[in-house]
Motif scaffolding. Structure first.
Motif, mmCIF file in Angstrom:
data_model
loop_
_atom_site.group_PDB
_atom_site.id
_atom_site.type_symbol
_atom_site.label_atom_id
_atom_site.label_comp_id
_atom_site.label_asym_id
_atom_site.label_seq_id
_atom_site.Cartn_x
_atom_site.Cartn_y
_atom_site.Cartn_z
ATOM 1 N N ALA A 60 31.325 12.651 -44.260
ATOM 2 C CA ALA A 60 30.169 13.375 -44.799
ATOM 3 C C ALA A 60 28.959 13.214 -43.881
ATOM 4 N N LYS A 61 28.723 11.997 -43.414
ATOM 5 C CA LYS A 61 27.602 11.766 -42.495
ATOM 6 C C LYS A 61 27.782 12.564 -41.206
ATOM 7 N N ASP A 62 29.019 12.687 -40.786
ATOM 8 C CA ASP A 62 29.319 13.323 -39.505
ATOM 9 C C ASP A 62 29.283 14.848 -39.558
ATOM 10 N N VAL A 63 29.815 15.454 -40.630
ATOM 11 C CA VAL A 63 29.996 16.911 -40.608
ATOM 12 C C VAL A 63 29.291 17.693 -41.716
ATOM 13 N N SER A 64 28.843 17.015 -42.785
ATOM 14 C CA SER A 64 28.286 17.762 -43.908
ATOM 15 C C SER A 64 26.974 18.452 -43.549
ATOM 16 N N LEU A 65 26.835 19.671 -44.027
ATOM 17 C CA LEU A 65 25.613 20.454 -43.822
ATOM 18 C C LEU A 65 24.587 20.230 -44.931
ATOM 19 N N ASP A 66 24.965 19.461 -45.944
ATOM 20 C CA ASP A 66 24.059 19.226 -47.063
ATOM 21 C C ASP A 66 23.018 18.177 -46.670
ATOM 22 N N GLU A 67 21.803 18.650 -46.414
ATOM 23 C CA GLU A 67 20.738 17.769 -45.929
ATOM 24 C C GLU A 67 20.350 16.692 -46.934
ATOM 25 N N ALA A 68 20.520 16.970 -48.214
ATOM 26 C CA ALA A 68 20.114 16.014 -49.246
ATOM 27 C C ALA A 68 21.057 14.820 -49.338
ATOM 28 N N THR A 69 22.355 15.049 -49.126
ATOM 29 C CA THR A 69 23.319 13.961 -49.336
ATOM 30 C C THR A 69 23.995 13.452 -48.067
ATOM 31 N N ALA A 70 24.040 14.246 -47.008
ATOM 32 C CA ALA A 70 24.749 13.840 -45.785
ATOM 33 C C ALA A 70 24.298 12.482 -45.252
ATOM 34 N N PRO A 71 22.995 12.200 -45.197
ATOM 35 C CA PRO A 71 22.580 10.896 -44.657
ATOM 36 C C PRO A 71 23.117 9.702 -45.452
ATOM 37 N N ASP A 72 23.453 9.923 -46.715
ATOM 38 C CA ASP A 72 23.996 8.870 -47.574
ATOM 39 C C ASP A 72 25.509 8.998 -47.731
ATOM 40 N N GLY A 73 26.145 9.621 -46.775
ATOM 41 C CA GLY A 73 27.594 9.773 -46.848
ATOM 42 C C GLY A 73 28.032 10.746 -47.927
#
Length: 170
Positions: A60-73
């Motif tokens: 999730a940290k590596d590929v997710s486009l969701d700015e709200a949750t990606a930094p928190d995996g």
């Protein structure tokens, strides 16, 4: 200061709780993690990497486009199951999962621009009355509701001291 002379008893608190049960009803919370990608193909690749043992949070940290949750995996934290900010497609998918399950890729929005994969991290029932802070907050709110308005206080002081309101406040 405004409530120093106002008394709110436990009986007052209990009465309010009885009269407003919807405010204190137990609620269901969920915790989930989300990976958002730009195409069905990317979602398939994410699912394949998960099947190979890549950690959901790392991915999730590596590929997710969701700015709200990606930094928190991808982790959403604990939210109410009826939180209006959970996208409808996510809520629908989560309702079918058991804790620990990972969903198949699904279309996140109606225009087909984003795809998602979610994992359900937990479910819990929260009873607001188990939190002592809720009762204390309710006592404060009840006390504030019993305090006269500033306009009423001003009027009483003007009468008490037989004063004239030179500012013209009515």
């Amino acid at each position: 200061i405004a409530t120093k002379d106002v008394t709110v008893t436990e009986a007052d608190v209990e009465k309010y709780i009885r009269e407003h049960p919807e405010e204190f009803a137990p609620r269901q919370d969920i915790r989930y993690a989300l990976i958002v990608v730009g195409s069905r193909e990317e979602a398939g690749n994410v699912l394949a990497r998960l099947a190979q043992g890549v950690d959901f949070f790392v991915l999730a940290k590596d590929v997710s486009l969701d700015e709200a949750t990606a930094p928190d995996g991808g982790d959403s934290g604990w939210v109410s199951v009826d939180d209006p900010f959970i996208p409808p497609a996510v809520a629908k998918t989560l309702s079918t999962l058991k804790v620990g399950d990972v969903s198949a890729p699904f279309l996140l929005d109606d225009d087909g621009g984003y795809w998602a994969i979610v994992t359900l991290l937990g479910r819990r029932t929260v009873n607001p009355l188990d939190d002592a802070g809720v009762r204390e907050q309710l006592k404060r709110e009840l006390a504030l509701s019993r305090v006269p308005s500033l306009a009423d206080i001003e009027e009483a002081l003007l009468r008490k001291y037989n004063a004239v309101d030179f500012l013209g406040n009515d």
